[in-house]
Design an enzyme around this catalytic site. Structure first.
Site, PDB file in Angstrom:
ATOM      1  N   HIS A 133       1.891   6.629   6.550  1.00 49.29           N
ATOM      2  CA  HIS A 133       2.435   6.838   5.205  1.00 49.29           C
ATOM      3  C   HIS A 133       2.562   8.324   4.894  1.00 49.29           C
ATOM      4  CE1 HIS A 133      -1.992   6.616   4.429  1.00 49.29           C
ATOM      5  NE2 HIS A 133      -1.760   7.573   3.538  1.00 49.29           N
ATOM      6  N   HIS A 181      -0.144  14.550   1.405  1.00 52.66           N
ATOM      7  CA  HIS A 181      -0.527  14.474   2.814  1.00 52.66           C
ATOM      8  C   HIS A 181       0.372  13.522   3.577  1.00 52.66           C
ATOM      9  CE1 HIS A 181      -3.093  11.157   1.124  1.00 52.66           C
ATOM     10  NE2 HIS A 181      -2.841  10.572   2.273  1.00 52.66           N
ATOM     11  N   GLU A 187      -3.875  13.222   7.451  1.00 48.83           N
ATOM     12  CA  GLU A 187      -4.833  12.124   7.530  1.00 48.83           C
ATOM     13  C   GLU A 187      -4.591  11.385   8.843  1.00 48.83           C
ATOM     14  OE1 GLU A 187      -4.201   9.127   4.499  1.00 48.83           O
ATOM     15  OE2 GLU A 187      -6.142   8.187   4.848  1.00 48.83           O
TER      16      GLU A 187
END
Ligand code: CO
Length: 134
Positions: free
Chosen positions: A7, A79, A130
């Site tokens: 994502h 992020h 991440e």
């Protein structure tokens, strides 16, 4: 080591209006808002064919995105999340390469119930990264 893009997360000051932009202007599929108190955010998932965009609004006093929004009052990309097969192995490799893992350096359970790590933006082209084990 890197697998799919899981994502892209966008921090927003107003989740309702950001959701409306994706749903109405961009004609995207969007989820209902979900409160994740343990992560200090309310999230809406924008569901694309090949990945997701997560719209994040601060929830509670100590939201991890509050400082970002103070610097970026109209919101912005917060992020990117990449998938890895083995997060312990990824962490070991990254530390060996001199990269910095945020927090105590140990994977924790992320917003999707899977182990995640966050990597220092200064080590990754100015972007908070991440990693999520899938
Ligand atoms: Co994320």
């Amino acid at each position: 080591m890197l697998g799919r893009l899981n994502h892209v997360a966008i921090a927003v000051p107003d989740l309702e209006s950001a959701t409306a932009v994706y749903r109405d202007t961009l004609a995207a599929r969007v989820s209902q808002p979900q409160e994740l108190p343990e992560h200090g955010v309310t999230v809406v998932f924008v569901e694309l064919d090949n990945t997701k965009v997560e719209l994040l609004e601060p929830l509670g006093e100590n939201s991890p995105i509050a400082a970002f929004l103070a610097k970026n009052p109209s919101g912005g990309m917060h992020h990117v999340c990449y998938e890895v097969a083995d997060i312990e192995e990824a962490a070991e490799r990254l530390v060996g390469q001199g990269a910095r893992i945020l927090g105590d350096g140990k994977p924790r359970i992320g917003a999707h119930g899977k182990p995640v790590l966050f990597l220092h933006p200064k080590d990754f082209a100015g972007t908070l990264v991440e990693l999520e084990q899938v």
